[in-house]
Design a protein around this motif. Structure first.
Motif, PDB file in Angstrom:
ATOM      1  N   ASN A  48      -9.216   0.541 -17.978  1.00 13.86           N
ATOM      2  CA  ASN A  48      -9.218   1.442 -19.126  1.00 13.86           C
ATOM      3  C   ASN A  48     -10.649   1.615 -19.608  1.00 13.86           C
ATOM      4  N   MET A  49     -10.962   2.783 -20.141  1.00  6.96           N
ATOM      5  CA  MET A  49     -12.308   3.044 -20.655  1.00  6.96           C
ATOM      6  C   MET A  49     -12.215   3.603 -22.060  1.00  6.96           C
ATOM      7  N   ARG A  50     -13.101   3.135 -22.928  1.00 10.59           N
ATOM      8  CA  ARG A  50     -13.199   3.636 -24.303  1.00 10.59           C
ATOM      9  C   ARG A  50     -14.648   3.963 -24.615  1.00 10.59           C
ATOM     10  N   LEU A  51     -14.810   4.952 -25.479  1.00  6.95           N
ATOM     11  CA  LEU A  51     -16.135   5.266 -26.004  1.00  6.95           C
ATOM     12  C   LEU A  51     -16.210   4.671 -27.404  1.00  6.95           C
ATOM     13  N   LEU A  52     -17.261   3.931 -27.670  1.00  8.64           N
ATOM     14  CA  LEU A  52     -17.427   3.267 -28.955  1.00  8.64           C
ATOM     15  C   LEU A  52     -18.539   3.927 -29.750  1.00  8.64           C
ATOM     16  N   ALA A  53     -18.215   4.345 -30.950  1.00  5.25           N
ATOM     17  CA  ALA A  53     -19.176   4.841 -31.941  1.00  5.25           C
ATOM     18  C   ALA A  53     -20.173   5.851 -31.377  1.00  5.25           C
ATOM     19  N   PRO A  54     -19.692   6.956 -30.799  1.00  8.47           N
ATOM     20  CA  PRO A  54     -20.648   7.944 -30.270  1.00  8.47           C
ATOM     21  C   PRO A  54     -21.582   8.441 -31.367  1.00  8.47           C
ATOM     22  N   SER A  55     -22.858   8.561 -31.012  1.00  9.22           N
ATOM     23  CA  SER A  55     -23.846   9.089 -31.953  1.00  9.22           C
ATOM     24  C   SER A  55     -23.509  10.536 -32.280  1.00  9.22           C
ATOM     25  N   LEU A  56     -24.158  11.085 -33.294  1.00 11.48           N
ATOM     26  CA  LEU A  56     -23.904  12.465 -33.709  1.00 11.48           C
ATOM     27  C   LEU A  56     -24.152  13.458 -32.569  1.00 11.48           C
ATOM     28  N   PRO A  57     -25.262  13.341 -31.809  1.00  3.61           N
ATOM     29  CA  PRO A  57     -25.447  14.291 -30.701  1.00  3.61           C
ATOM     30  C   PRO A  57     -24.320  14.218 -29.665  1.00  3.61           C
ATOM     31  N   VAL A  58     -23.843  13.036 -29.357  1.00  2.23           N
ATOM     32  CA  VAL A  58     -22.753  12.894 -28.380  1.00  2.23           C
ATOM     33  C   VAL A  58     -21.460  13.453 -28.964  1.00  2.23           C
TER      34      VAL A  58
END
Length: 103
Positions: A75-85
């Motif tokens: 499984n993959m998660r994105l954590l706390a993407p920055s504003l540009p992302v």
């Protein structure tokens, strides 16, 4: 771009990305993430809080990593993407394709 994977802990690996995720850094980041996946982990968490920019090549890395993870049963998660992302994910509709978590 700096890619810093943690040691796998309780079946999960956190990879912190720092810098721009773009055409110039995407190939190296892709290779490093593939290496992390092949070492084995049940959950891959990409910490995107310090990513300063993200273009289509960066998105391709995220999409490709998620596909490879699924094929490997990870499984993959994105954590706390920055504003540009966050902006790029929302503008492309890809925010609905990833599991995204706040810090």
């Amino acid at each position: 771009m700096t890619v810093t994977p943690s040691a796998p802990l309780a079946g999960r690996t956190v990879v912190k990305l720092d810098g721009g995720l773009d055409l110039s850094t995407a190939p190296a980041v892709r290779e490093q993430l593939i290496d992390v996946l092949h070492r084995g982990t049940g959950l891959l968490i990409l910490d995107l809080s310090n990513v300063s920019s993200c273009d289509t090549a960066g998105l391709a890395v995220l999409i490709g990593t998620q596909r490879r993870a699924r094929l490997l049963g990870t499984n993959m998660r994105l954590l706390a993407p920055s504003l540009p992302v966050t902006r790029v994910l929302r503008s492309t509709g890809l925010d609905r394709s990833f599991s995204i978590h706040a810090a």
